[in-house]
Design a protein around this motif. Structure first.
Motif, PDB file in Angstrom:
ATOM      1  N   GLU A 124       0.893  -1.327  -0.233  1.00  0.00           N
ATOM      2  CA  GLU A 124       0.060  -0.192  -0.071  1.00  0.00           C
ATOM      3  C   GLU A 124       0.924   1.242  -0.064  1.00  0.00           C
ATOM      4  OE1 GLU A 124      -4.020   0.483   1.050  1.00  0.00           O
ATOM      5  OE2 GLU A 124      -3.358  -0.340  -0.892  1.00  0.00           O
ATOM      6  N   VAL A 125       1.770   1.207   0.804  1.00  0.00           N
ATOM      7  CA  VAL A 125       2.697   2.555   1.068  1.00  0.00           C
ATOM      8  C   VAL A 125       3.674   2.678   0.016  1.00  0.00           C
ATOM      9  CG1 VAL A 125       4.334   3.662   2.625  1.00  0.00           C
ATOM     10  CG2 VAL A 125       2.038   2.471   3.505  1.00  0.00           C
ATOM     11  N   LEU A 126       4.607   1.562   0.105  1.00  0.00           N
ATOM     12  CA  LEU A 126       5.903   1.597  -0.934  1.00  0.00           C
ATOM     13  C   LEU A 126       5.365   1.469  -2.469  1.00  0.00           C
ATOM     14  CD1 LEU A 126       8.324   0.041   1.287  1.00  0.00           C
ATOM     15  CD2 LEU A 126       7.928   2.452   0.899  1.00  0.00           C
ATOM     16  N   GLY A 127       4.358   0.656  -2.535  1.00  0.00           N
ATOM     17  CA  GLY A 127       4.160   0.026  -3.933  1.00  0.00           C
ATOM     18  C   GLY A 127       5.009  -1.153  -4.503  1.00  0.00           C
ATOM     19  N   PRO A 128       4.299  -1.682  -5.415  1.00  0.00           N
ATOM     20  CA  PRO A 128       5.085  -3.165  -5.999  1.00  0.00           C
ATOM     21  C   PRO A 128       6.413  -2.577  -6.751  1.00  0.00           C
ATOM     22  CG  PRO A 128       2.612  -3.085  -6.430  1.00  0.00           C
ATOM     23  CD  PRO A 128       2.949  -1.818  -5.840  1.00  0.00           C
ATOM     24  N   GLU A 129       6.444  -1.536  -7.093  1.00  0.00           N
ATOM     25  CA  GLU A 129       7.487  -0.954  -8.006  1.00  0.00           C
ATOM     26  C   GLU A 129       8.885  -0.490  -7.130  1.00  0.00           C
ATOM     27  OE1 GLU A 129       8.007  -2.255 -10.871  1.00  0.00           O
ATOM     28  OE2 GLU A 129       6.159  -2.980 -10.537  1.00  0.00           O
ATOM     29  N   TYR A 130       8.470  -0.503  -5.926  1.00  0.00           N
ATOM     30  CA  TYR A 130       9.432   0.358  -4.577  1.00  0.00           C
ATOM     31  C   TYR A 130      11.011  -0.471  -4.900  1.00  0.00           C
ATOM     32  CZ  TYR A 130      11.769   1.876  -0.555  1.00  0.00           C
ATOM     33  OH  TYR A 130      12.559   2.643   0.328  1.00  0.00           O
ATOM     34  N   ARG A 131      11.871   0.414  -4.993  1.00  0.00           N
ATOM     35  CA  ARG A 131      13.385  -0.141  -4.783  1.00  0.00           C
ATOM     36  C   ARG A 131      14.306   0.476  -3.794  1.00  0.00           C
ATOM     37  NH1 ARG A 131      14.524  -2.886 -10.150  1.00  0.00           N
ATOM     38  NH2 ARG A 131      12.659  -2.476 -11.508  1.00  0.00           N
ATOM     39  N   PHE A 132      15.130  -0.167  -3.366  1.00  0.00           N
ATOM     40  CA  PHE A 132      16.152   0.468  -2.291  1.00  0.00           C
ATOM     41  C   PHE A 132      17.313   0.691  -2.940  1.00  0.00           C
ATOM     42  CE2 PHE A 132      13.777  -2.898   0.099  1.00  0.00           C
ATOM     43  CZ  PHE A 132      13.551  -2.157   1.437  1.00  0.00           C
ATOM     44  N   HIS A 133      17.817   1.834  -2.845  1.00  0.00           N
ATOM     45  CA  HIS A 133      18.796   2.588  -3.344  1.00  0.00           C
ATOM     46  C   HIS A 133      20.313   2.586  -2.675  1.00  0.00           C
ATOM     47  CE1 HIS A 133      16.446   4.423  -6.452  1.00  0.00           C
ATOM     48  NE2 HIS A 133      15.563   4.321  -5.791  1.00  0.00           N
ATOM     49  N   THR A 134      21.393   2.171  -3.307  1.00  0.00           N
ATOM     50  CA  THR A 134      22.457   2.390  -2.714  1.00  0.00           C
ATOM     51  C   THR A 134      23.686   2.929  -3.381  1.00  0.00           C
ATOM     52  OG1 THR A 134      22.335   0.090  -1.535  1.00  0.00           O
ATOM     53  CG2 THR A 134      24.569   0.998  -1.609  1.00  0.00           C
ATOM     54  N   GLY A 183      24.435  17.220  -1.016  1.00  0.00           N
ATOM     55  CA  GLY A 183      25.205  17.622  -2.391  1.00  0.00           C
ATOM     56  C   GLY A 183      26.397  17.007  -3.131  1.00  0.00           C
ATOM     57  N   ALA A 184      26.715  15.947  -2.383  1.00  0.00           N
ATOM     58  CA  ALA A 184      27.713  15.101  -2.813  1.00  0.00           C
ATOM     59  C   ALA A 184      27.496  14.428  -4.122  1.00  0.00           C
ATOM     60  CB  ALA A 184      28.069  13.984  -1.716  1.00  0.00           C
ATOM     61  N   ARG A 185      28.599  14.308  -4.748  1.00  0.00           N
ATOM     62  CA  ARG A 185      28.254  13.716  -6.159  1.00  0.00           C
ATOM     63  C   ARG A 185      28.354  12.371  -6.098  1.00  0.00           C
ATOM     64  NH1 ARG A 185      33.616  15.573  -6.335  1.00  0.00           N
ATOM     65  NH2 ARG A 185      35.139  13.973  -6.952  1.00  0.00           N
ATOM     66  N   VAL A 186      27.595  11.590  -6.957  1.00  0.00           N
ATOM     67  CA  VAL A 186      27.650  10.101  -7.168  1.00  0.00           C
ATOM     68  C   VAL A 186      28.439   9.536  -8.046  1.00  0.00           C
ATOM     69  CG1 VAL A 186      25.866   8.109  -7.585  1.00  0.00           C
ATOM     70  CG2 VAL A 186      25.070  10.182  -6.441  1.00  0.00           C
ATOM     71  N   LEU A 187      29.379   8.610  -7.283  1.00  0.00           N
ATOM     72  CA  LEU A 187      30.252   7.877  -8.280  1.00  0.00           C
ATOM     73  C   LEU A 187      29.807   6.545  -8.569  1.00  0.00           C
ATOM     74  CD1 LEU A 187      33.691   8.700  -6.132  1.00  0.00           C
ATOM     75  CD2 LEU A 187      32.668  10.005  -8.206  1.00  0.00           C
ATOM     76  N   ALA A 188      28.989   5.973  -8.118  1.00  0.00           N
ATOM     77  CA  ALA A 188      28.501   4.691  -8.103  1.00  0.00           C
ATOM     78  C   ALA A 188      27.107   4.505  -7.458  1.00  0.00           C
ATOM     79  CB  ALA A 188      29.304   3.613  -7.663  1.00  0.00           C
ATOM     80  N   GLU A 189      26.242   3.799  -8.062  1.00  0.00           N
ATOM     81  CA  GLU A 189      24.807   3.407  -7.557  1.00  0.00           C
ATOM     82  C   GLU A 189      24.204   2.060  -8.041  1.00  0.00           C
ATOM     83  OE1 GLU A 189      22.041   6.231  -8.871  1.00  0.00           O
ATOM     84  OE2 GLU A 189      23.047   6.426 -10.977  1.00  0.00           O
ATOM     85  N   ARG A 190      23.557   1.623  -7.165  1.00  0.00           N
ATOM     86  CA  ARG A 190      22.820   0.380  -7.490  1.00  0.00           C
ATOM     87  C   ARG A 190      21.260   0.442  -6.731  1.00  0.00           C
ATOM     88  NH1 ARG A 190      20.802  -4.214  -5.170  1.00  0.00           N
ATOM     89  NH2 ARG A 190      20.932  -6.233  -6.276  1.00  0.00           N
TER      90      ARG A 190
END
Length: 523
Positions: free
Chosen positions: A89-99, A298-305
């Protein structure tokens, strides 16, 4: 008007109590169903125990059976039904965690002149290979040396690692791993916050070889094993309460297959930092140590998943009854709605959401999302209300498909019901959530009856002593699968197949029929 009837005992014929009508016609329809369910619940193992049972017909809103429906009881992992529904209900089926890996430090050629931050949001699916891919992205940015430190930012959640009311001596075991916004899973069941301990025999009289997967200093091995000449492997893996030492003891025969077990870690964030630091080194990136820290704005992103979407995560979560996934989702809900990744905030959100699904918040108490706490309290009536109303939600197919399916051998289909109800009308039919703690078992879900109608049911047993009455819950589910509506008649005692042995080697097999499958990794 419903016809009343009485039972008699015919000793000469050896007929059961429920099989002979003394006066009036034999019951039919719901009355017949009640006769058989009453008979099942008359088992001596339930004497003095709580036995709450509710069966509903969503099409007519008729309650076909009710016993102790409004009496609260410990639900064990049936609490995950509430957590999963609220998360959808809250997050939804498409919710993803970010690192993310971020920095605000300048880069001079291959040198980063400051700190590197690993920032998490609770992803329980991060494997060592995923940290390797993050490291590869950092190396691809041209960085070869980090003059600062690798710092872990796990502030997306609070710093409370264990749930309220969790038993202290469960702490070393994988099903009670600490919860953190940054962690590592050693396997594709995604048992985050744990390490696999592998024990390999050497030569007779010598200690076995003990290794960790993934390699880590998050735990310290105290190897007290012995390689024996023959016999059966008998190895214990136990982490000190509140500490990082893991005592591995016992014997394993020379020439035997390796033995694997799990241990939890004390600090999941530090565990993640070490695994990531090793991955960075493997890609030629040198760091000068690790520590904690909050990533600057404001840190810049070097890598993400990004993790898999919630609709996919729900499969290992519900099929294998993964406690850690439940708790991460509770904290994620709190963070999403109230800006606070805590159990208090998340459970408040959960309660609000299940109210919208017809559940009365005054009829339940939840202190965690997994049901691991014995302080949780729910009624079978409210569980069936939730199951009934969930059918109307657009996310219901995801919810339904995440439930274990009785008698289906595939772990990611049958889940914790894969060894139960095989060869019966319930096999491949019953979609239900299991639950078990000491003196507690529960089973709630959906079953298609013989006349084609879909029923919802909840069976919660508490405070039984001696052998587990799990077979009685199976008997109820099997009987519901055979229910034939208005034409139904009493059928007598239901045959319940014995749960299958979980291990392939008969020499080491254990009958785990009294345990929820999630407690036994061999399943």
């Amino acid at each position: 008007m419903r016809r009343r009837w009485a039972f008699g005992l015919v000793l000469a014929l050896g007929m059961p109590l429920a099989s002979v009508a003394v006066s009036g016609a034999a019951p039919t329809g719901p009355d017949a169903l009640r006769v058989d369910l009453d008979d099942i619940l008359a088992d001596a193992r339930l004497k003095g125990a709580h036995a709450g049972v509710v069966v509903r017909d969503p099409a007519t809103d008729e309650v076909l059976y009710s016993r102790q429906a409004a009496d609260r009881a410990t639900p064990a992992s049936n609490a995950k039904l509430l957590t999963a529904a609220a998360a959808l209900e809250v997050l939804g089926p498409e919710y993803r965690f970010h690192t993310e890996v971020v920095t605000n430090a300048p880069q001079l050629g291959p040198v980063l002149l400051g700190d590197l931050y690993l920032r998490g949001t609770g992803d329980p699916t991060l494997l060592a290979t995923d940290y390797d891919r993050l490291a590869e992205q950092v190396a691809a940015a041209g960085i070869r040396e980090v003059r600062g430190r690798l710092r872990t930012d796990d502030t997306w959640f609070d710093d409370v690692p264990l749930g309220t009311g969790w038993v202290w001596d469960d702490e070393p075991y994988y099903y009670a791993a600490p919860v953190s916004a940054l962690t590592v899973a050693p396997n594709t069941d995604f048992d985050a916050g744990t390490v696999i301990v592998r024990v390999v025999p050497t030569v007779e009289g010598r200690p076995a070889q003990v290794s960790l997967d993934p390699p880590t200093r998050a735990v310290r091995i105290d190897n007290r094993t012995t390689t024996s000449a023959e016999g059966v492997a008998d190895v214990s893996v136990l982490r000190d309460h509140g500490g990082s030492r893991v005592v591995v003891s016992g014997t394993i025969p020379a020439g035997a297959q390796p033995v694997e077990d799990f241990t939890t870690v004390v600090d999941p964030s530090a565990y993640a930092a070490e695994v990531f630091a090793r991955a960075l080194a493997a890609h030629g990136v040198v760091v000068r140590g690790t520590g904690e820290g909050t990533a600057p704005g404001g840190a810049r992103v070097l890598a993400e998943r990004q993790s898999m979407p919630l609709r996919e995560l729900l499969v290992p979560f519900m099929k294998l009854s993964n406690n850690g996934h439940a708790e991460v989702l509770v904290k994620a809900m709190g963070r999403e709605v109230r800006g606070e990744g805590s159990w208090a905030a998340g459970l408040a959100v959960l309660t609000e959401q299940v109210r919208g699904l017809g559940v009365d918040p005054q009829a339940l108490r939840l202190v965690d999302g997994s049901g691991l706490s014995t302080m949780d309290s729910v009624t079978p009536e409210q569980l069936t209300v939730l199951l009934d109303n969930a059918r109307e939600r657009p996310w219901f197919p995801v919810f339904y498909d995440s439930l274990p399916v009785a008698g289906v051998a595939d772990r990611m289909v049958g889940g914790t019901l894969r060894n139960r109800m095989g060869g019966t009308a319930a096999a491949g039919n019953v979609h239900a959530k299991t639950g078990s703690l000491t003196g507690v078992i529960s089973l709630s879900g959906y079953v298609t009856a013989a006349d084609g109608r879909e029923l919802v049911f909840s069976v919660v047993f508490n405070d039984f002593l001696g052998s587990s009455p799990q077979d009685l819950q199976d008997a109820i589910a099997i009987r519901l699968a055979a229910y034939d509506g208005a034409a139904d008649q009493p059928r007598g005692r239901v045959r319940v197949p014995r749960a299958r042995v979980l291990q392939d080697d008969p020499a080491t097999s254990v009958d785990e029929s009294a345990l929820e499958c999630s407690w036994v990794k061999a399943c």
